[in-house]
Design a protein around this motif. Structure first.
Motif, short mmCIF file in Angstrom:
data_model
loop_
_atom_site.label_atom_id
_atom_site.label_comp_id
_atom_site.label_asym_id
_atom_site.label_seq_id
_atom_site.Cartn_x
_atom_site.Cartn_y
_atom_site.Cartn_z
N ALA A 76 -1.86 5.46 2.05
CA ALA A 76 -0.45 5.07 2.12
C ALA A 76 0.25 5.60 3.37
O ALA A 76 1.37 5.20 3.67
CB ALA A 76 0.29 5.55 0.88
N LYS A 77 -0.41 6.49 4.10
CA LYS A 77 0.19 7.00 5.34
C LYS A 77 0.38 5.83 6.30
O LYS A 77 -0.47 4.95 6.42
CB LYS A 77 -0.70 8.06 5.97
CG LYS A 77 -0.78 9.33 5.15
CD LYS A 77 -1.73 10.33 5.78
CE LYS A 77 -1.85 11.57 4.90
NZ LYS A 77 -2.88 12.48 5.37
N ILE A 78 1.51 5.85 6.99
CA ILE A 78 1.85 4.76 7.90
C ILE A 78 1.65 5.24 9.34
O ILE A 78 2.28 6.21 9.77
CB ILE A 78 3.30 4.29 7.68
CG1 ILE A 78 3.47 3.80 6.24
CG2 ILE A 78 3.67 3.20 8.67
CD1 ILE A 78 4.89 3.40 5.89
N THR B 296 1.56 10.82 -0.29
CA THR B 296 0.44 10.62 0.64
C THR B 296 -0.64 11.69 0.52
O THR B 296 -1.75 11.49 1.01
CB THR B 296 0.94 10.54 2.10
OG1 THR B 296 1.60 11.76 2.44
CG2 THR B 296 1.86 9.35 2.30
N PRO C 173 6.50 6.93 3.45
CA PRO C 173 6.37 7.33 2.05
C PRO C 173 6.44 8.85 1.92
O PRO C 173 6.20 9.58 2.87
CB PRO C 173 5.00 6.80 1.65
CG PRO C 173 4.25 6.58 2.91
CD PRO C 173 5.26 6.36 3.98
N THR D 192 0.81 -1.21 0.00
CA THR D 192 0.00 0.00 0.00
C THR D 192 0.85 1.26 0.00
O THR D 192 0.51 2.24 -0.66
CB THR D 192 -0.94 0.01 1.22
OG1 THR D 192 -1.74 -1.17 1.20
CG2 THR D 192 -1.83 1.23 1.25
N SER D 193 1.95 1.24 0.74
CA SER D 193 2.71 2.46 0.97
C SER D 193 4.03 2.56 0.22
O SER D 193 4.60 3.65 0.14
CB SER D 193 3.00 2.61 2.47
OG SER D 193 1.80 2.63 3.20
N CYS D 194 4.53 1.44 -0.33
CA CYS D 194 5.88 1.45 -0.88
C CYS D 194 5.98 0.97 -2.33
O CYS D 194 6.82 1.46 -3.09
CB CYS D 194 6.81 0.57 -0.04
SG CYS D 194 6.77 0.92 1.74
#
Length: 150
Positions: A126-128, A120, A115, A49-51
């Protein structure tokens, strides 16, 4: 002034015909990190999702990728991202490079450099979160430690 506007419009239309190659692979990837190393499902989901849009061989392109010069800008990010780390090519790396990349993953997430903020803005999913940061970093530390024994 009218000529300048017309010239800009013509240039804008013309650049639409010059598109970068898309980062989409149809091949099964035998060098992906998940083929050789255990990646828990929750961590895998975070990475995908994020990378993965910038750090794999398959980017999911947004609608605005069809507009130049935005496609060039996005392509630059993908090329640079894959040059730094490619999860789909991770098993081609030497053991030392793998350990270095895992350390960089931990550092980039802890510093909140990844990310990218610009990513984002459009991809809010995608924010972690802090919990996800811990999950990814714990996994990366364990994997890095396991490479020390190989």
């Amino acid at each position: 002034m009218k000529k300048v506007i017309i010239l800009i419009a013509v240039i804008f239309v013309l650049i639409q015909f010059f598109r970068p190659e898309k980062n989409i692979s149809e091949k099964e990837n035998f060098n992906s990190i998940e083929k050789q190393h255990a990646v828990p499902k929750n961590v895998s989901l975070i990475l995908k999702t994020s990378c993965y849009d910038c750090h794999s061989n398959n980017t999911h392109y947004p609608w605005y990728n069809n507009i130049q010069p935005l496609a060039w800008w996005l392509n630059k990010h993908v090329v640079e991202g894959k040059r730094e780390l490619n999860f789909d090519e991770f098993n081609r790396y030497s053991s030392e490079k793998k350990k270095k990349k895992l350390t960089e993953i931990i550092d980039e997430i802890e510093k909140k450099d990844m990310p990218l903020y610009s990513y984002t803005i459009i991809h809010s999913n995608a924010k972690i979160s802090l919990e996800q940061q811990k999950e990814v970093n714990n996994w990366a530390k364990k994997l890095k430690d396991s490479l020390d024994f190989k």
